[in-house]
Design a protein around this motif. Structure first.
Motif, PDB file in Angstrom:
ATOM      1  N   TYR A   1     -34.179 -17.440  12.562  1.00 42.45           N
ATOM      2  CA  TYR A   1     -33.563 -17.464  11.236  1.00 42.45           C
ATOM      3  C   TYR A   1     -33.946 -18.788  10.573  1.00 42.45           C
ATOM      4  O   TYR A   1     -34.226 -19.783  11.233  1.00 42.45           O
ATOM      5  CB  TYR A   1     -32.031 -17.329  11.325  1.00 42.45           C
ATOM      6  CG  TYR A   1     -31.344 -18.520  11.958  1.00 42.45           C
ATOM      7  CD1 TYR A   1     -31.032 -19.651  11.214  1.00 42.45           C
ATOM      8  CD2 TYR A   1     -31.014 -18.511  13.310  1.00 42.45           C
ATOM      9  CE1 TYR A   1     -30.419 -20.744  11.788  1.00 42.45           C
ATOM     10  CE2 TYR A   1     -30.403 -19.602  13.903  1.00 42.45           C
ATOM     11  CZ  TYR A   1     -30.104 -20.709  13.134  1.00 42.45           C
ATOM     12  OH  TYR A   1     -29.503 -21.804  13.715  1.00 42.45           O
TER      13      TYR A   1
ATOM     14  N   LEU B   1     -32.573 -21.198   7.223  1.00 42.37           N
ATOM     15  CA  LEU B   1     -31.572 -21.347   6.185  1.00 42.37           C
ATOM     16  C   LEU B   1     -32.051 -22.313   5.109  1.00 42.37           C
ATOM     17  O   LEU B   1     -32.989 -23.078   5.307  1.00 42.37           O
ATOM     18  CB  LEU B   1     -30.248 -21.823   6.789  1.00 42.37           C
ATOM     19  CG  LEU B   1     -29.723 -20.960   7.949  1.00 42.37           C
ATOM     20  CD1 LEU B   1     -28.348 -21.425   8.380  1.00 42.37           C
ATOM     21  CD2 LEU B   1     -29.685 -19.487   7.566  1.00 42.37           C
ATOM     22  N   SER B   2     -31.393 -22.289   3.996  1.00 35.07           N
ATOM     23  CA  SER B   2     -31.902 -22.955   2.802  1.00 35.07           C
ATOM     24  C   SER B   2     -31.895 -24.468   2.890  1.00 35.07           C
ATOM     25  O   SER B   2     -32.627 -25.122   2.155  1.00 35.07           O
ATOM     26  CB  SER B   2     -31.065 -22.527   1.587  1.00 35.07           C
ATOM     27  OG  SER B   2     -29.693 -22.832   1.792  1.00 35.07           O
TER      28      SER B   2
ATOM     29  N   GLU C   1     -29.313 -14.976   6.542  1.00 33.65           N
ATOM     30  CA  GLU C   1     -30.180 -15.672   5.593  1.00 33.65           C
ATOM     31  C   GLU C   1     -29.766 -15.389   4.153  1.00 33.65           C
ATOM     32  O   GLU C   1     -29.824 -16.275   3.296  1.00 33.65           O
ATOM     33  CB  GLU C   1     -31.640 -15.288   5.844  1.00 33.65           C
ATOM     34  CG  GLU C   1     -32.159 -15.797   7.175  1.00 33.65           C
ATOM     35  CD  GLU C   1     -33.624 -15.466   7.409  1.00 33.65           C
ATOM     36  OE1 GLU C   1     -34.143 -14.550   6.732  1.00 33.65           O
ATOM     37  OE2 GLU C   1     -34.247 -16.129   8.253  1.00 33.65           O
TER      38      GLU C   1
ATOM     39  N   SER D   1     -26.674 -17.537   3.374  1.00 28.16           N
ATOM     40  CA  SER D   1     -26.978 -18.970   3.263  1.00 28.16           C
ATOM     41  C   SER D   1     -27.674 -19.265   1.945  1.00 28.16           C
ATOM     42  O   SER D   1     -27.465 -20.315   1.342  1.00 28.16           O
ATOM     43  CB  SER D   1     -27.847 -19.420   4.440  1.00 28.16           C
ATOM     44  OG  SER D   1     -29.141 -18.855   4.343  1.00 28.16           O
ATOM     45  N   ASN D   2     -28.509 -18.349   1.470  1.00 23.18           N
ATOM     46  CA  ASN D   2     -29.214 -18.552   0.200  1.00 23.18           C
ATOM     47  C   ASN D   2     -28.280 -18.442  -0.997  1.00 23.18           C
ATOM     48  O   ASN D   2     -28.599 -18.902  -2.083  1.00 23.18           O
ATOM     49  CB  ASN D   2     -30.342 -17.527   0.050  1.00 23.18           C
ATOM     50  CG  ASN D   2     -31.462 -17.774   1.034  1.00 23.18           C
ATOM     51  OD1 ASN D   2     -31.688 -18.910   1.442  1.00 23.18           O
ATOM     52  ND2 ASN D   2     -32.159 -16.728   1.429  1.00 23.18           N
TER      53      ASN D   2
ATOM     54  N   HIS E   1     -32.955 -24.345  10.885  1.00 16.25           N
ATOM     55  CA  HIS E   1     -33.590 -23.143  11.403  1.00 16.25           C
ATOM     56  C   HIS E   1     -33.280 -23.032  12.891  1.00 16.25           C
ATOM     57  O   HIS E   1     -32.730 -23.949  13.497  1.00 16.25           O
ATOM     58  CB  HIS E   1     -35.105 -23.180  11.171  1.00 16.25           C
ATOM     59  CG  HIS E   1     -35.805 -24.198  12.023  1.00 16.25           C
ATOM     60  ND1 HIS E   1     -35.729 -25.550  11.772  1.00 16.25           N
ATOM     61  CD2 HIS E   1     -36.569 -24.062  13.126  1.00 16.25           C
ATOM     62  CE1 HIS E   1     -36.427 -26.210  12.675  1.00 16.25           C
ATOM     63  NE2 HIS E   1     -36.955 -25.329  13.527  1.00 16.25           N
TER      64      HIS E   1
ATOM     65  N   THR F   1     -29.520 -11.181  11.296  1.00 17.28           N
ATOM     66  CA  THR F   1     -30.401 -12.254  10.828  1.00 17.28           C
ATOM     67  C   THR F   1     -30.647 -12.143   9.331  1.00 17.28           C
ATOM     68  O   THR F   1     -30.609 -13.135   8.591  1.00 17.28           O
ATOM     69  CB  THR F   1     -31.741 -12.216  11.579  1.00 17.28           C
ATOM     70  OG1 THR F   1     -31.507 -12.314  12.987  1.00 17.28           O
ATOM     71  CG2 THR F   1     -32.621 -13.373  11.151  1.00 17.28           C
TER      72      THR F   1
END
Length: 341
Positions: free
Chosen positions: A300, A302-303, A335, A338-339, A307, A331
């Motif tokens: 994964y 993330l922003s 993501e 998180s975005n 990771h 997953t």
């Protein structure tokens, strides 16, 4: 190359062993699966499969159990088939993940819990932070004449603060000059480059700033060390006790002690970051304590430059189909959430 009949019998044995954790005999397959052949034919085919290394004869039974080779063949077959099917609804998992979600760290922890709750296996998340983020702004703020707070703003909008305790007082006017200086010299640099850049500035002999630059260097070195530390999050460790393979209390305790020690596990799982979905079965695992287990995990990202991998550890006879689809769905949902932040 296995013919269709051998494949049907092999997959039937694997499915039966996944469900019951008992060595599988020809009569069981004949009764439970309509393969259109006699028990004697199944027995002969099982003997051939054993000779080919796909089955192992149990010590105290006439039945067979799948080998690592059999599980690998089975998983490869599933991967070809599963990507043609519809994954679990992302919105369904997103609702579970979103509960009490107030930061990236809590999102990852909740993801491990959701994964463990759904699969009934031990879930783990490996968390790594990248040090190639770029300094966007630095700000020194005086709390007292000998106490400053350094605010660090990165290009991903992450903000860190560190307290500096000085040996002697500093004037407010000097703080303003120092802020302008460090921003002009350090902003735009990657975090990993900052300590060397500070050494370069000190070597140039700009004396009035050198003692403060040393404080800053120590802060950035500490920040890099913190980010380079890989974090391992577990949930559902006790789930392993629900499986017959771990009814032996000593064996179960050894597994739990290994997880708690965390030694070598992150390296074993994160050794190939390019492989999105990773499935390690039995002897494919590098660590000896994992050779009786399987690990299914997915990358994964993330922003905010975090990771890693998230997945499960469980018996080799796990329900690979359900586990793979759950991890892929989770997953994607992780993501997406998180975005949103």
């Amino acid at each position: 190359m296995l013919d269709e009949r051998k494949l049907s019998i092999l997959y039937a044995i694997i499915n039966s062993y996944i469900l019951c954790a008992e060595p599988v005999g020809s009569r069981t397959i004949s009764k439970q699966y309509d393969l259109g052949v006699s028990s004697a034919t199944i027995r002969n085919e099982m003997s051939d499969l054993e000779g080919l290394g796909y089955l192992v004869k149990a010590h105290s039974s006439s039945g067979r159990i799948p080998s690592d080779k059999a599980y690998r063949h089975y998983v490869n077959y599933l991967l070809n088939e599963l990507f043609l099917e519809k994954a679990l609804e992302k919105t369904e998992i997103s609702i579970l993940l979103d509960k009490d979600f107030d930061a990236i760290e809590s999102l990852i922890m909740n993801s491990a819990k959701v994964l463990s709750d759904i699969t009934k296996y031990t879930a783990l998340a490996i968390v790594s932070r990248q040090t190639d983020i770029v300094l966007k702004k630095l700000q020194l703020v005086d709390l007292t004449p000998v106490t400053l707070v350094l605010l660090i703003v990165y290009d991903n909008e992450d903000v860190k603060h560190h307290t500096m305790y000085l040996d002697e007082p500093i004037k407010s006017s000097s703080i303003n000059i120092l802020n302008n200086y460090i921003n002009s010299k350090l902003v735009g640099k990657k975090l990993s480059e900052v300590p060397d850049k500070i050494d370069e500035l000190i070597s140039k002999g700009e004396g009035e700033y050198s003692k403060y630059l040393l404080y800053l260097k120590n802060i950035f070195v500490s920040q890099i060390d913190e980010m380079n530390q890989t974090q391992i999050i577990y949930d559902g460790v006790a789930n392993i006790f629900n499986y017959p393979e771990y009814k032996d209390i000593d064996k179960a305790r050894e597994f739990v002690d290994f997880l708690e020690a965390r030694e070598g596990l992150a390296d074993a799982i994160m050794d190939d970051d390019k492989e999105g979905l990773k499935i390690s079965i039995g002897e494919e695992n590098k660590l000896e304590l994992l050779t009786e287990l399987s690990i299914v995990s997915s990358i994964y990202g993330l922003s905010d430059n975090i990771h890693g991998r998230i997945g499960i550890i469980g018996p080799k006879r796990m329900d690979y189909s359900a586990v793979i689809m759950t991890i892929l769905s989770l997953t994607e949902a992780l993501e997406s959430l998180s975005n949103r932040e």
